[in-house]
Design an enzyme around this catalytic site. Structure first.
Site, PDB file in Angstrom:
ATOM      1  N   ASP A  45      -5.097  -2.910   7.005  1.00 33.11           N
ATOM      2  CA  ASP A  45      -5.552  -2.180   8.182  1.00 33.11           C
ATOM      3  C   ASP A  45      -6.507  -1.057   7.785  1.00 33.11           C
ATOM      4  O   ASP A  45      -7.077  -0.385   8.646  1.00 33.11           O
ATOM      5  CB  ASP A  45      -4.384  -1.646   9.015  1.00 33.11           C
ATOM      6  CG  ASP A  45      -3.477  -0.693   8.259  1.00 33.11           C
ATOM      7  OD1 ASP A  45      -3.729  -0.444   7.055  1.00 33.11           O
ATOM      8  OD2 ASP A  45      -2.500  -0.208   8.856  1.00 33.11           O
ATOM      9  N   LYS A 114       2.575  -7.539   6.204  1.00 27.69           N
ATOM     10  CA  LYS A 114       2.996  -6.287   5.562  1.00 27.69           C
ATOM     11  C   LYS A 114       3.304  -5.242   6.615  1.00 27.69           C
ATOM     12  O   LYS A 114       2.513  -5.031   7.535  1.00 27.69           O
ATOM     13  CB  LYS A 114       1.922  -5.768   4.599  1.00 27.69           C
ATOM     14  CG  LYS A 114       2.336  -4.469   3.887  1.00 27.69           C
ATOM     15  CD  LYS A 114       1.474  -4.177   2.675  1.00 27.69           C
ATOM     16  CE  LYS A 114       0.130  -3.612   3.027  1.00 27.69           C
ATOM     17  NZ  LYS A 114       0.203  -2.275   3.680  1.00 27.69           N
ATOM     18  N   GLU A 116       4.683  -1.152   7.212  1.00 29.26           N
ATOM     19  CA  GLU A 116       4.894   0.156   6.626  1.00 29.26           C
ATOM     20  C   GLU A 116       6.227   0.741   7.083  1.00 29.26           C
ATOM     21  O   GLU A 116       6.651   0.543   8.223  1.00 29.26           O
ATOM     22  CB  GLU A 116       3.768   1.113   7.024  1.00 29.26           C
ATOM     23  CG  GLU A 116       2.413   0.753   6.437  1.00 29.26           C
ATOM     24  CD  GLU A 116       1.354   1.801   6.750  1.00 29.26           C
ATOM     25  OE1 GLU A 116       1.707   2.859   7.330  1.00 29.26           O
ATOM     26  OE2 GLU A 116       0.182   1.573   6.420  1.00 29.26           O
ATOM     27  N   GLU A 184       2.702   3.535  -2.409  1.00 27.81           N
ATOM     28  CA  GLU A 184       1.423   4.242  -2.466  1.00 27.81           C
ATOM     29  C   GLU A 184       1.614   5.729  -2.710  1.00 27.81           C
ATOM     30  O   GLU A 184       2.469   6.368  -2.078  1.00 27.81           O
ATOM     31  CB  GLU A 184       0.655   4.032  -1.161  1.00 27.81           C
ATOM     32  CG  GLU A 184      -0.701   4.714  -1.120  1.00 27.81           C
ATOM     33  CD  GLU A 184      -1.515   4.358   0.107  1.00 27.81           C
ATOM     34  OE1 GLU A 184      -2.613   4.938   0.278  1.00 27.81           O
ATOM     35  OE2 GLU A 184      -1.077   3.496   0.898  1.00 27.81           O
TER      36      GLU A 184
END
Length: 281
Positions: A45, A114, A116, A184
């Site tokens: 994204d 995916k 988050e 991350e």
């Protein structure tokens, strides 16, 4: 090169072979990743910023992501294709999350989606999507979709509270059924601990040594303008080269140097005579 599968990725982790993931947002990007022999391609994204010009990842829609994902799928042959589900497309309910994930599989040919976050509602979404037969990659640490709640785009796991939460959420996403985890902007020491205690591959981005690495293609190619994040290594300066090339083209057009004779097609005498006759000249 054989098709990359979930068991193949698990085998790479077990053998200590680093997994290479890179983003792609269009057919040429996918072809470049394929030619480079990467293991995983992510339709991130991050496209919201590097392709569509939004100020963050939040505004991008499912329909916009699907257009990009379909283009990447057409260019991807052997790499494992993961697609980000955008903000707002899974937050309402498990049913909404499954519907969104199904669209990426059916309409874009995604191998996995995916998500988050690792809060209990997010774990519920992972469980529901996995139960529907769709593989899930989790994403923890700095989660750009909810960066405002984290206090901005800043590293995570550097305090007692955030380190504790990160470990708890990492265990949670694995137990919920995620087959892979992207982390991350996390200290390398925390990543090392997680690698010791998780059984799924960990893909790092600004997280030190992990089972694999991922970078945004536009960052590593030097296409993104402005200052790059600390964890980015630039391998080219394509943005500067592209601007210089277009500037040179514009100068040639304005001076009359382009098109030169070698760039033109010649008409036959008969064709030229016919055109003149049609014009009455």
């Amino acid at each position: 090169m054989p098709q990359v599968t979930i068991p193949a990725l698990a085998q790479k982790r077990a053998a200590g072979e680093p997994i290479v993931m890179v983003t792609a947002y269009d057919f040429p990007g996918a072809r470049a990743a394929e030619r480079a022999g990467v293991d995983m391609v992510l339709v991130g994204d991050s496209a919201a910023q590097v392709v569509l010009g939004y100020g963050s990842t939040v505004p991008v829609t499912t329909d916009e992501m699907l257009v990009l994902a379909r283009a990447v799928r057409r260019g991807t042959e052997t790499a494992f294709l993961v697609c980000d589900v955008p903000f707002g497309s899974t937050e309402v309910s498990d049913a909404q999350a499954v519907d969104t994930a199904v669209r990426f599989v059916k309409e874009a040919g995604a191998d996995a989606v995916k998500l988050e976050g690792g809060s209990e509602p997010r774990l519920s979404r992972i469980r529901a999507i996995v139960a529907a037969g769709i593989p899930v990659v989790a994403h923890l640490g700095l989660t750009p979709q909810t960066a405002t709640a984290l206090g901005g785009l800043r590293a995570q796991g550097r305090t007692e509270a955030t380190a504790t939460r990160l470990v708890r959420e990492a265990r949670g996403v694995q137990e919920a059924g995620a087959f892979c985890l992207v982390i991350e902007a996390v200290p390398a020491e925390i990543t090392a601990l997680l690698r010791e205690h998780l059984s799924i591959p960990i893909i790092g981005i600004g997280a030190g040594d992990a089972d694999g690495q991922v970078l945004v293609a536009h960052d590593l190619l030097g296409i993104t303008e402005g200052r790059a994040a600390k964890f980015v290594k630039r391998y080219a300066s394509i943005g500067d080269d592209a601007a210089a090339a277009i500037e040179a083209y514009a100068a040639d057009v304005r001076s009359g140097a382009f098109p030169a004779p070698e760039h033109r097609y010649a008409a036959t005498d008969e064709a030229l005579a016919a055109a003149r006759a049609e014009l009455g000249v």
